[in-house]
Design a protein around this motif. Structure first.
Motif, PDB file in Angstrom:
ATOM      1  N   TYR A  41      -4.988  -0.949  -5.339  1.00  0.00           N
ATOM      2  CA  TYR A  41      -4.126  -1.029  -6.666  1.00  0.00           C
ATOM      3  C   TYR A  41      -5.280  -1.194  -7.863  1.00  0.00           C
ATOM      4  N   ALA A  42      -6.382  -1.576  -7.461  1.00  0.00           N
ATOM      5  CA  ALA A  42      -7.551  -1.548  -8.343  1.00  0.00           C
ATOM      6  C   ALA A  42      -7.939  -0.271  -8.961  1.00  0.00           C
ATOM      7  N   ARG A  43      -7.963   0.721  -8.064  1.00  0.00           N
ATOM      8  CA  ARG A  43      -8.269   2.052  -8.382  1.00  0.00           C
ATOM      9  C   ARG A  43      -7.238   2.771  -8.939  1.00  0.00           C
ATOM     10  N   ALA A  44      -5.676   2.410  -8.722  1.00  0.00           N
ATOM     11  CA  ALA A  44      -4.778   3.048  -9.198  1.00  0.00           C
ATOM     12  C   ALA A  44      -4.551   2.424 -10.653  1.00  0.00           C
ATOM     13  N   ALA A  45      -4.587   1.156 -10.901  1.00  0.00           N
ATOM     14  CA  ALA A  45      -4.543   0.625 -12.176  1.00  0.00           C
ATOM     15  C   ALA A  45      -5.793   0.566 -13.298  1.00  0.00           C
ATOM     16  N   ASP A  46      -6.924   1.060 -12.584  1.00  0.00           N
ATOM     17  CA  ASP A  46      -8.079   1.080 -13.327  1.00  0.00           C
ATOM     18  C   ASP A  46      -8.498  -0.332 -13.718  1.00  0.00           C
ATOM     19  N   ARG A  47      -8.641  -1.163 -12.609  1.00  0.00           N
ATOM     20  CA  ARG A  47      -8.972  -2.649 -12.733  1.00  0.00           C
ATOM     21  C   ARG A  47     -10.418  -2.922 -11.794  1.00  0.00           C
ATOM     22  N   PRO A  48     -11.546  -2.231 -12.170  1.00  0.00           N
ATOM     23  CA  PRO A  48     -12.593  -2.358 -11.327  1.00  0.00           C
ATOM     24  C   PRO A  48     -12.749  -3.899 -10.869  1.00  0.00           C
ATOM     25  N   ARG A 106       0.913  -1.117  -0.044  1.00  0.00           N
ATOM     26  CA  ARG A 106       0.123  -0.021  -0.067  1.00  0.00           C
ATOM     27  C   ARG A 106       0.802   1.218  -0.090  1.00  0.00           C
ATOM     28  N   SER A 107       1.951   1.068   0.664  1.00  0.00           N
ATOM     29  CA  SER A 107       3.117   2.186   0.599  1.00  0.00           C
ATOM     30  C   SER A 107       3.524   2.654  -0.855  1.00  0.00           C
ATOM     31  N   LEU A 108       3.608   1.460  -1.672  1.00  0.00           N
ATOM     32  CA  LEU A 108       4.079   1.851  -3.204  1.00  0.00           C
ATOM     33  C   LEU A 108       3.040   2.514  -3.799  1.00  0.00           C
ATOM     34  N   ILE A 109       1.645   2.011  -3.521  1.00  0.00           N
ATOM     35  CA  ILE A 109       0.673   3.011  -4.461  1.00  0.00           C
ATOM     36  C   ILE A 109       0.657   4.664  -3.848  1.00  0.00           C
ATOM     37  N   PHE A 110       0.764   4.786  -2.603  1.00  0.00           N
ATOM     38  CA  PHE A 110       0.927   5.935  -2.086  1.00  0.00           C
ATOM     39  C   PHE A 110       2.086   6.679  -2.647  1.00  0.00           C
ATOM     40  N   LEU A 111       3.198   6.031  -2.728  1.00  0.00           N
ATOM     41  CA  LEU A 111       4.352   6.775  -2.903  1.00  0.00           C
ATOM     42  C   LEU A 111       4.544   6.967  -4.722  1.00  0.00           C
ATOM     43  N   HIS A 112       3.788   6.131  -5.381  1.00  0.00           N
ATOM     44  CA  HIS A 112       3.743   6.699  -6.856  1.00  0.00           C
ATOM     45  C   HIS A 112       2.895   7.792  -7.107  1.00  0.00           C
ATOM     46  N   LYS A 113       1.764   7.801  -6.141  1.00  0.00           N
ATOM     47  CA  LYS A 113       0.796   9.034  -6.346  1.00  0.00           C
ATOM     48  C   LYS A 113       1.578  10.256  -6.003  1.00  0.00           C
ATOM     49  N   ALA A 114       2.527   9.988  -4.670  1.00  0.00           N
ATOM     50  CA  ALA A 114       3.224  11.242  -4.277  1.00  0.00           C
ATOM     51  C   ALA A 114       4.423  11.686  -5.013  1.00  0.00           C
TER      52      ALA A 114
END
Length: 381
Positions: free
Chosen positions: A140-147, A79-87
């Motif tokens: 991850y689903a939200r970040a990668a557009d995989r609903p 979850r930190s990876l997704i956060f850091l990618h956004k940041a």
């Protein structure tokens, strides 16, 4: 002040498993993210970047990670990876998250379509694993557009809730063995024997972290309702000083004790559930538990450092290090207690962050309650 304690802890933190990717470090990363989001202070983001960068190389490779180990615990820190990618916008973070998502694509599942806890724990669903995997899967689903991943995560969560629920106790058991192969599993229900507080704590945090990522609608409302039922039951099980016991519903056991990681988790859960649509009173109860925890267990040692006490180091089920963990009350009360373990400190960071969010958006009584948390902690210095 609590923030001074957190700053010292993060500054001197050593990777839990020598730098190998693991859920324990992920507990700290979740705490740092919560502090950053609640305070806006960049030092928390800086700590996160420094520590995560030591485990993720420029190609997005995770230190010490093997996908075919199929360890569901390894997902949490993702979850930190997704956060850091956004940041930061740096691609390496999302490449690393993609690796963990691939694990979930092929991770073994029960016949009921819920992830095995680990390859070495076949056919088993543990409450711990719901927190380790499902909030990441939805983020991850939200970040990668995989609903479609969100739909599957919600099905897994609701199925696991049904399978682990103890209707008589109105609580959830630590684990369920679909195959009924484990000695700890009830032959009829497949459930483990006792109610371990931290297992329920992992579940409670999964509830609110999933709810936070859902739009308004029936799915979210259903989870808020189930989470609120759990919260109401938890409130009946508090100790006289607003904490929770290691074996949560057995105050009659002489060796039972108020366990700090579970108390921090439930404080976080109650405050966040209130913020996300649960009863307003839950936030007040959560802050009261936070105050009690810091007053009772956060103390200054002879050398001037502060420590958080009465944290169960680890507990599980089945064979481990030459020992069979049978899931009984006696077993949970036999596990090592360790001060400053990250499984207690990370949730404490998160509970404190929730109190800060409340103080920013609420009236003065809430601000005063939050300030008392700081005062009580400082009084132990």
């Amino acid at each position: 002040m609590l923030q001074d304690y957190f700053e010292t802890y993060a500054s001197t933190y050593r990777y839990y498993k020598g730098g190998a990717w693991c859920y324990e470090d992920g507990c700290l990363y979740r705490g740092l993210i919560a502090l950053y989001e609640a305070t806006g202070n960049k030092r928390w983001l800086d700590h996160l970047l420094r520590l995560a960068s030591g485990q993720v190389d420029e190609h997005g490779q995770l230190a010490g990670y093997e996908i075919d180990e199929f360890n569901i615990d390894n997902i949490l820190a993702g979850r930190s990876l997704i956060f850091l990618h956004k940041a930061t916008g740096e691609a390496k973070w999302m490449r690393a998250a993609d690796t963990l998502a691939r694990q979930l694509d092929i991770h073994p599942r029960t016949q009921s379509d819920v992830y095995w806890h680990k390859l070495r724990y076949p056919h088993q669903i543990w409450l711990d694993g719901l927190y380790m995997a499902l909030p990441f899967k939805i983020e991850y689903a939200r970040a990668a557009d995989r609903p479609e991943l969100i739909e599957n995560a919600l099905r897994q969560l609701t199925t696991a809730l049904d399978l682990t629920y103890d209707k008589k106790a109105e609580l959830y058991r630590h684990a369920y063995d679909e195959a009924r192969q484990q000695p700890w599993a009830d032959a009829e229900t497949g459930l483990s024997p006792a109610h371990w507080a931290r297992a329920i704590g992992w579940l409670s945090m999964a509830f609110v972290d999933v709810i936070e990522n859902l739009p308004q609608g029936p799915a979210r409302q259903s989870l808020v309702k189930r989470a609120s039922a759990l919260a109401s039951r938890l409130l009946t099980l508090r100790t006289s000083d607003q904490r929770w016991l290691q074996v949560i519903d057995r105050p009659d056991e002489a060796q039972n004790y108020a366990e700090s990681s579970a108390t921090a988790m439930f404080s976080y859960f109650l405050q966040k559930l209130s913020r996300l649509g649960g009863p307003v009173s839950y936030a007040e109860f959560g802050r009261a538990s936070l105050q009690s925890l810091t007053r009772q267990e956060l103390t200054r040692t002879a050398d001037g450092t502060m420590k958080l006490h009465n944290i169960c180091c680890v507990a599980g089920l089945g064979g481990y290090n030459g020992r069979y963990r049978d899931g009984t009350v006696e077993y949970y009360l036999s596990e090592e207690i360790r001060p400053d373990d990250i499984k207690g400190v990370g949730p404490l960071m998160m509970a404190y962050a929730e109190s800060r969010l409340a103080s920013r958006s609420s009236a003065s009584p809430v601000k005063e309650a939050d300030e008392r948390v700081e005062i009580l902690a400082a009084a132990k210095r």
